[in-house]
Design an enzyme around this catalytic site. Structure first.
Site, PDB file in Angstrom:
ATOM      1  CE1 TYR A 148       5.987   3.128   0.646  1.00 15.21           C
ATOM      2  CE2 TYR A 148       7.880   2.418   1.929  1.00 15.21           C
ATOM      3  CZ  TYR A 148       7.351   2.955   0.771  1.00 15.21           C
ATOM      4  OH  TYR A 148       8.179   3.305  -0.258  1.00 15.21           O
ATOM      5  CG  ASN A 200      -1.942   1.049   1.236  1.00 16.92           C
ATOM      6  OD1 ASN A 200      -1.683   2.221   1.514  1.00 16.92           O
ATOM      7  ND2 ASN A 200      -3.141   0.659   0.874  1.00 16.92           N
ATOM      8  CD  GLU A 246       4.501 -14.770   5.705  1.00 13.05           C
ATOM      9  OE1 GLU A 246       4.049 -13.726   5.198  1.00 13.05           O
ATOM     10  OE2 GLU A 246       5.713 -14.932   5.922  1.00 13.05           O
ATOM     11  CB  CYS A 252       3.769 -13.385   9.606  1.00 11.64           C
ATOM     12  SG  CYS A 252       3.222 -12.186   8.363  1.00 11.64           S
TER      13      CYS A 252
HETATM   14  N1  THU Z   1       6.635  -9.697   3.653  1.00  5.82           N
HETATM   15  C1  THU Z   1       5.731 -10.733   3.685  1.00  5.82           C
HETATM   16  O1  THU Z   1       4.841 -10.824   2.824  1.00  5.82           O
HETATM   17  N2  THU Z   1       5.828 -11.643   4.694  1.00  5.82           N
HETATM   18  C2  THU Z   1       6.716 -11.537   5.723  1.00  5.82           C
HETATM   19  O2  THU Z   1       6.514 -12.093   6.785  1.00  5.82           O
HETATM   20  C3  THU Z   1       7.923 -10.724   5.498  1.00  5.82           C
HETATM   21  C4  THU Z   1       7.667  -9.507   4.656  1.00  5.82           C
HETATM   22  C5  THU Z   1       6.497  -8.677   2.608  1.00  5.82           C
HETATM   23  C6  THU Z   1       6.005  -7.361   3.131  1.00  5.82           C
HETATM   24  C7  THU Z   1       6.526  -6.397   2.087  1.00  5.82           C
HETATM   25  O3  THU Z   1       5.590  -6.333   1.027  1.00  5.82           O
HETATM   26  C8  THU Z   1       7.787  -7.065   1.575  1.00  5.82           C
HETATM   27  O4  THU Z   1       7.744  -8.421   2.006  1.00  5.82           O
HETATM   28  C9  THU Z   1       9.063  -6.420   2.092  1.00  5.82           C
HETATM   29  O5  THU Z   1       9.087  -6.394   3.481  1.00  5.82           O
HETATM   30 ZN    ZN Z   2       4.941 -10.864   7.995  1.00  9.04          ZN
END
Ligand code: THU
Ligand code: ZN
Length: 149
Positions: A46, A43, A53, A87
């Site tokens: 941010y 987004n 997850e 997560c």
């Molecule tokens: N990201 C995830 O989708 N899962 C995580 O647990 C780690 C980070 C994504 C969030 C963001 O879009 C990108 O990775 C960089 O942090």
């Molecule tokens: Zn995450």
């Protein structure tokens, strides 16, 4: 190749990542063998960005599932990315310490953890129940848990 890793790799193809350009896919298997997937959705502010997850577990819970045994996570660069701290806590709401978390290190390589490895001493519903149980008229402690003087 681990089926769940394949599903995570597929899922990351629909990631919406104009800001980080870092694609993540997740595939979560329910106790009865169904698989729910998610990708990260960023987004412009941010902080509203959704993690892969979270999207996967949200889809699974919305479909009526609350028991899971295995999660796979993959990034577009196959760097063995693990679920972030947020997560891990979200997973801990529904998953036991023995949830297997399989992370994609590229080719046929995976790094495997349990949720308990990744998030020991988790806050759970029982933490709150225990705290409420201690909040009795006979409890001489202050609200912060210190003994009153
Ligand atoms: N990201 C995830 O989708 N899962 C995580 O647990 C780690 C980070 C994504 C969030 C963001 O879009 C990108 O990775 C960089 O942090
Ligand atoms: Zn995450």
């Amino acid at each position: 190749m681990d089926t769940l890793i394949e599903r995570a790799r597929e899922a990351l193809t629909t990631a919406y990542v104009p800001y980080s350009e870092y694609r993540v896919g997740a595939a979560l298997r329910t106790a009865d063998g169904d698989i729910f997937t998610g990708c990260n959705i960023e987004n412009a502010n941010y902080s509203n960005s959704l993690h892969a997850e979270e999207v996967a577990i949200g889809a699974a819970v919305a479909a009526g599932h609350q028991e899971f045994d295995r999660l796979a996570v993959s990034s577009g660069v196959r760097d063995g990315v693990t679920p972030c701290g947020m997560c891990r806590q979200t997973l801990a709401e529904f998953c036991e310490d023995d949830l297997m978390v399989v992370c994609d290190c590229g080719d046929d390589e995976v790094a495997t953890y349990t949720l308990g490895d990744l998030l020991p001493e988790t806050i759970t519903e029982s933490t709150l129940i225990d705290a409420a149980d201690n909040d009795s008229p006979h409890d001489t402690r202050e609200p912060d848990g210190r003994e009153s003087s």
